[in-house]
Every structure is written in structure tokens, then in C-alpha cells.
Design a protein around this motif. Structure first.
Motif, mmCIF file in Angstrom:
data_model
loop_
_atom_site.group_PDB
_atom_site.id
_atom_site.type_symbol
_atom_site.label_atom_id
_atom_site.label_comp_id
_atom_site.label_asym_id
_atom_site.label_seq_id
_atom_site.Cartn_x
_atom_site.Cartn_y
_atom_site.Cartn_z
ATOM 1 N N MET A 1 0.837 -1.197 0.000
ATOM 2 C CA MET A 1 0.000 0.000 0.000
ATOM 3 C C MET A 1 0.877 1.255 0.000
ATOM 4 S SD MET A 1 -2.934 1.170 2.738
ATOM 5 C CE MET A 1 -1.738 1.471 4.043
ATOM 6 N N ILE A 2 0.598 2.160 -0.897
ATOM 7 C CA ILE A 2 1.325 3.430 -0.938
ATOM 8 C C ILE A 2 0.762 4.351 0.131
ATOM 9 C CG2 ILE A 2 1.892 5.451 -2.330
ATOM 10 C CD1 ILE A 2 1.646 3.691 -4.800
ATOM 11 N N GLN A 3 1.636 4.861 0.986
ATOM 12 C CA GLN A 3 1.200 5.703 2.094
ATOM 13 C C GLN A 3 1.536 7.172 1.839
ATOM 14 O OE1 GLN A 3 3.046 3.904 5.572
ATOM 15 N NE2 GLN A 3 1.220 2.661 5.943
ATOM 16 N N ILE A 4 0.872 8.034 2.568
ATOM 17 C CA ILE A 4 1.067 9.475 2.449
ATOM 18 C C ILE A 4 2.495 9.834 2.857
ATOM 19 C CG2 ILE A 4 0.324 9.972 4.814
ATOM 20 C CD1 ILE A 4 -1.169 12.398 3.680
ATOM 21 N N PRO A 5 3.145 10.798 2.187
ATOM 22 C CA PRO A 5 4.513 11.180 2.568
ATOM 23 C C PRO A 5 4.579 11.694 4.000
ATOM 24 C CG PRO A 5 3.971 12.049 0.389
ATOM 25 C CD PRO A 5 2.704 11.495 0.964
ATOM 26 N N ARG A 6 5.676 11.419 4.667
ATOM 27 C CA ARG A 6 5.871 11.864 6.045
ATOM 28 C C ARG A 6 5.790 13.386 6.118
ATOM 29 N NH1 ARG A 6 10.714 12.156 9.862
ATOM 30 N NH2 ARG A 6 9.823 11.697 11.905
ATOM 31 N N GLY A 7 5.094 13.876 7.136
ATOM 32 C CA GLY A 7 4.976 15.316 7.315
ATOM 33 C C GLY A 7 3.876 15.965 6.505
ATOM 34 N N THR A 8 3.011 15.144 5.919
ATOM 35 C CA THR A 8 1.851 15.677 5.198
ATOM 36 C C THR A 8 0.593 15.067 5.799
ATOM 37 O OG1 THR A 8 1.851 13.926 3.509
ATOM 38 C CG2 THR A 8 3.202 15.874 3.083
ATOM 39 N N GLN A 9 -0.569 15.533 5.359
ATOM 40 C CA GLN A 9 -1.820 15.024 5.906
ATOM 41 C C GLN A 9 -2.917 15.103 4.853
ATOM 42 O OE1 GLN A 9 -3.597 17.457 8.989
ATOM 43 N NE2 GLN A 9 -2.954 19.357 8.018
ATOM 44 N N ASP A 10 -3.881 14.216 4.980
ATOM 45 C CA ASP A 10 -5.122 14.323 4.219
ATOM 46 C C ASP A 10 -6.121 15.108 5.053
ATOM 47 O OD1 ASP A 10 -4.322 12.659 2.017
ATOM 48 O OD2 ASP A 10 -4.615 10.905 3.300
ATOM 49 N N ILE A 11 -6.763 16.075 4.451
ATOM 50 C CA ILE A 11 -7.855 16.787 5.119
ATOM 51 C C ILE A 11 -9.143 16.164 4.611
ATOM 52 C CG2 ILE A 11 -8.920 19.032 5.545
ATOM 53 C CD1 ILE A 11 -6.174 20.275 4.871
ATOM 54 N N LEU A 12 -9.754 15.338 5.432
ATOM 55 C CA LEU A 12 -10.875 14.503 5.024
ATOM 56 C C LEU A 12 -12.178 15.308 4.997
ATOM 57 C CD1 LEU A 12 -9.858 11.350 7.080
ATOM 58 C CD2 LEU A 12 -9.468 11.781 4.644
ATOM 59 N N PRO A 13 -13.200 14.786 4.301
ATOM 60 C CA PRO A 13 -14.448 15.552 4.133
ATOM 61 C C PRO A 13 -15.045 16.073 5.435
ATOM 62 C CG PRO A 13 -14.468 13.671 2.668
ATOM 63 C CD PRO A 13 -13.221 13.534 3.500
ATOM 64 N N GLU A 14 -14.985 15.288 6.502
ATOM 65 C CA GLU A 14 -15.583 15.749 7.764
ATOM 66 C C GLU A 14 -14.750 16.840 8.432
ATOM 67 O OE1 GLU A 14 -13.472 11.735 8.582
ATOM 68 O OE2 GLU A 14 -14.740 12.648 7.032
ATOM 69 N N GLN A 15 -13.514 17.062 7.951
ATOM 70 C CA GLN A 15 -12.660 18.113 8.504
ATOM 71 C C GLN A 15 -12.665 19.386 7.659
ATOM 72 O OE1 GLN A 15 -9.206 15.590 8.120
ATOM 73 N NE2 GLN A 15 -9.083 15.245 10.341
ATOM 74 N N VAL A 16 -13.051 19.253 6.412
ATOM 75 C CA VAL A 16 -12.900 20.359 5.462
ATOM 76 C C VAL A 16 -13.767 21.558 5.828
ATOM 77 C CG1 VAL A 16 -13.429 21.048 3.088
ATOM 78 C CG2 VAL A 16 -12.071 19.015 3.512
ATOM 79 N N GLU A 17 -14.944 21.314 6.429
ATOM 80 C CA GLU A 17 -15.828 22.422 6.763
ATOM 81 C C GLU A 17 -15.148 23.404 7.726
ATOM 82 O OE1 GLU A 17 -19.225 24.708 6.396
ATOM 83 O OE2 GLU A 17 -18.657 22.911 5.271
ATOM 84 N N LEU A 18 -14.358 22.892 8.658
ATOM 85 C CA LEU A 18 -13.609 23.746 9.576
ATOM 86 C C LEU A 18 -12.638 24.637 8.800
ATOM 87 C CD1 LEU A 18 -12.539 24.714 12.303
ATOM 88 C CD2 LEU A 18 -11.129 22.645 12.408
ATOM 89 N N TRP A 19 -11.936 24.044 7.841
ATOM 90 C CA TRP A 19 -11.009 24.815 7.011
ATOM 91 C C TRP A 19 -11.754 25.891 6.226
ATOM 92 C CZ3 TRP A 19 -5.584 24.081 6.211
ATOM 93 C CH2 TRP A 19 -5.034 23.108 7.045
#
Length: 420
Positions: A1-19
């Protein structure tokens, strides 16, 4: 499984409204202060940051993502926003426009190769403002006021504003000589970075993360003791404006921003209660940066802040904003014909400005209602083959449990009328 690069993050749909809420707040606040949005490239010539940020800084020496493109040009993912904004100001000759100072804001991703920890990412999002073209102390106070209103407007209360003056070039030169004389006899006790900076930029020694507990740090000459009359007067006027605005602050003569372009006013906003990193934002005046990047003498001031650290501060103070807004209705179906009719009804509702969805997994009616519950919709539309024959649907108001038969042609009007 390819994983997200270290030091980065996914901003998921339930978090995006805050942004979204944070971004909307920033945009509305900047409009109040007459700052206009600017968008610059995510990568720039490496030389821009070497000259603009300073080749003695940790950012340039250790943290930049630099690469050579296929044309042999050295490019760097932007590690901060000010240098890019000033480059654009110069390149597009904004200094020639009649309305000065030029007032900008930006919001976007920045990149630094740092050890990831809470509040410190390798890709992070910065919101910042720049006011270029005025040397009036009042605009220093305005920029600081904007920063404080940004945090306070989101509900943060545990804030501490720290300010200092780095003086003009004459004051900094005198302070530089005093620092060299202070540190030189014991410089071998300091890290290699500090040793390299002693002659070129000893002020950066005060910002060292490795030797910050060395006894000489606490006895280092204060910049405030070397300010000439002009610099003292400038700093006094900035403080007078802040006092008049009833903005509380603490003067900290050890405050040294990590970028070489700062002079005169420098400031930070500190937060409380979330891990080791408490600096929420930083900024200051940069009167020589425009000319350094090829423009005319044009003073400037600005700040930048991390959205990720802001979110940590909101969580630490238990401030809740940006709750996701539910869609207006969910359509459930019983029977094959009813299911076939739903896409057209959904399309018509959406054209009327009503947000809606349906089941696409062939669930039973009970499971469809459970999905509607999870979505927290105010209305559930129930459609069966018999209702389709009659040209009607049943609309259930989830809060009360009441159910109303509504003609399909009137469905959009009914939902609009009853949405609170």
C-alpha cells in the motif's frame, strides 16, 4: 500500500468544513481592512528565497525542497509567502500604482523539510498579509490588529502578543558588533551553525534551537540598548497606537524572527495549552526587501500564520466551529419504477438549489432510513411505485416525525418553504 509522505496530511471531508470556515473568516476580515487576495506560484526560482529569506537562515540552509527542472533551472517549493508576494509586487510594478500602500493577503501551501511534530508539517498551510509602500508606524499597528482580530474572531482567548524592535540598519550594525564581541570568546562552545553565523549574522545565534539554554544567551546585549533615536521613536509610536487600540502586548527584547529580512517592528502571537510549540504566528517589518529583490526602496510589513497550529489552538481551548451542514433531503425508494424516477427528481431539486442525495447501494427501505439518519437530513422523501402512479411523494420531517403527501411538481417549493 502506498502511504502518504511523512509530514503531510489528508484533510478529510468531515474536517474540510472547519477549514472553509477559517478561510471565509480570513477573507472577510481582510476585506474589512482593505487587503486584496494575491496568488503566487507554488514553486519559484531558488535565488528568490536565498536572497529574500537569507542564506544564513535554517530555512535556506536546511529546510527547502529544491530541485532542478529539465531546463537546468534551480527551483524551490515555496517555504514561506512574503518573498513571493514581494517578487510579484516588483515584477508587476505594483509600486507604480496610485493607491499605496499595496495591501495583500494570501492563503496556501508552503513546504519545509523539518522533523514532523505536532503543529509542524513538511507541507503546511499559511495565511498571511503584506502591506508594502508605507513606513507609517500606524500600519504596523494595523497589521498587528488584524492578526489579533483574526484569532479573537474565531473564539480564541488564551493569546499573548509579544513585540520587539530590531531597529534600522545603523542600530543593527551597532548591535551586531556587540553580539560578536559577546559570543566570540566562547563561540567554540556553540553549535556549528552558530559558529558559522557569528561574523555574518550573529543575531541569528539568539534564535538557535540547539544552544538556547547556554548561559551567554541570557546575558547577550539587548537590541533595545542599541536603538538610535529614530528607531526608538518609531517603536514608541507603534506602542502608542497599540495602547490606543487597547491591544495588550509584552515587549520582549530577545524576540528574533527566523528570517533575515526583518527590521524595526517584529512580533509574535503565542497560544497556550497545546504541546511544546506555542508560537501561533509571527511577523514584522522588512524595509529593505523590495530593493533587495530588484525594486525601488519601498518599506513593508506583514505576518504569516499556520492554519494547522491554529486548529490545534482551537482544539486546546475547545472552540467548536465549522460543523458540517447537512444536505436538505434524502430520497428513499420502494420499487423499481420509483428508483428509475429518482435521478430526474434529484436533478430538478438540485437545479432549484436544494441539496439532496439517494441510495445507490440497493439497500432495503430500513437501511435507507438509517443512512438518512447518519446524514442528519431534515427531510426524507419516500417514493413508491404507487406514489409515482399518483404523481406524489411522502415527505417526512425528521425532527417531528410528521409526514406530508406532496405533488412531485411541488416538491422543491415545499422543501424550500419548510427549511428553517
Amino acid at each position: 500500500m502506498i502511504q502518504i509522505p511523512r509530514g503531510t496530511q489528508d484533510i478529510l471531508p468531515e474536517q474540510v468544513e472547519l477549514w472553509h470556515k477559517i478561510e471565509e473568516h480570513a477573507k472577510a476580515l481582510c476585506h474589512l481592512f482593505n487587503y486584496q487576495e494575491i496568488r503566487t506560484p507554488i514553486f519559484e526560482s531558488t535565488d528568490l528565497f536565498q536572497r529574500g529569506v537569507g542564506d544564513t537562515t535554517d530555512i535556506v540552509q536546511k529546510e527547502m525542497y529544491t530541485f532542478e527542472d529539465r531546463g537546468g533551472r534551480s527551483l524551490t517549493l515555496r517555504p514561506e509567502g512574503t518573498a513571493s508576494v514581494v517578487r510579484s509586487f516588483v515584477e508587476n510594478k505594483r509600486y507604480g500604482l496610485p493607491d499605496q500602500p499595496a495591501k495583500f493577503f494570501y492563503n496556501g501551501p508552503m513546504f519545509r523539510y523539518e522533523r514532523p511534530q505536532s503543529g509542524r508539517m513538511r507541507q503546511f498551510t499559511q495565511f498571511g498579509v503584506e502591506a508594502i509602500g508605507s513606513k507609517d508606524p500606524a500600519i504596523d499597528a494595523e497589521v498587528i490588529s488584524l492578526a489579533m482580530q483574526f484569532y479573537q474572531g474565531l473564539g480564541l482567548k488564551k493569546l499573548k502578543l509579544v513585540i520587539n524592535s530590531l531597529g534600522d540598519p545603523e542600530s543593527r550594525k551597532a548591535h551586531k558588533e556587540a553580539l560578536i564581541n559577546h559570543f566570540k570568546p566562547s563561540i567554540n562552545e556553540f553549535c556549528s551553525d552558530c559558529q558559522a553565523r557569528l561574523e555574518k549574522n550573529p543575531l541569528r545565534i539568539l534564535d538557535c534551537k540547539v544552544d538556547h539554554d547556554h548561559p551567554l544567551m541570557g546575558t547577550a546585549p539587548s537590541i533595545l540598548d542599541f536603538l538610535n533615536d529614530e528607531s526608538k521613536d518609531y517603536f514608541a509610536k507603534v506602542r502608542q497606537y497599540l495602547d490606543a487600540m487597547e491591544i495588550s502586548y509584552v515587549v520582549d527584547p530577545t524576540l528574533v524572527r527566523g528570517l533575515d529580512y526583518y527590521n524595526h517592528t517584529t512580533f509574535e502571537v503565542m497560544g497556550e495549552g497545546f504541546g511544546a510549540i506555542t508560537t501561533l504566528m509571527g511577523g514584522g517589518r522588512y524595509n529593505g526587501l523590495v530593493s533587495e529583490l530588484g525594486g525601488p526602496e519601498s518599506p513593508g510589513i506583514g505576518f504569516a500564520l499556520s492554519i494547522e497550529r491554529l486548529i490545534l489552538a482551537l482544539q486546546a481551548e475547545k472552540v467548536e466551529i465549522g460543523q458540517p451542514k447537512p444536505i436538505d433531503c434524502f430520497i428513499t425508494t420502494i420499487g423499481e419504477r420509483a428508483k428509475q424516477e429518482v435521478p430526474v427528481i434529484l436533478n430538478n431539486l438540485r437545479r432549484s438549489g436544494i441539496s439532496c442525495d439517494q441510495d445507490y447501494m440497493d439497500r432495503k427501505i430500513k437501511a435507507q432510513f438509517k443512512q438518512a439518519d447518519r446524514l442528519n437530513v431534515p427531510f426524507v422523501v419516500v417514493m413508491g411505485d404507487e406514489e409515482i402512479e399518483k404523481g406524489v411523494v411522502n415527505v417526512k420531517t425528521m425532527e417531528t416525525g410528521n409526514q406530508q403527501e406532496v405533488e412531485i411538481q411541488q416538491l422543491a417549493s415545499y422543501i424550500k418553504e419548510h427549511i428553517s
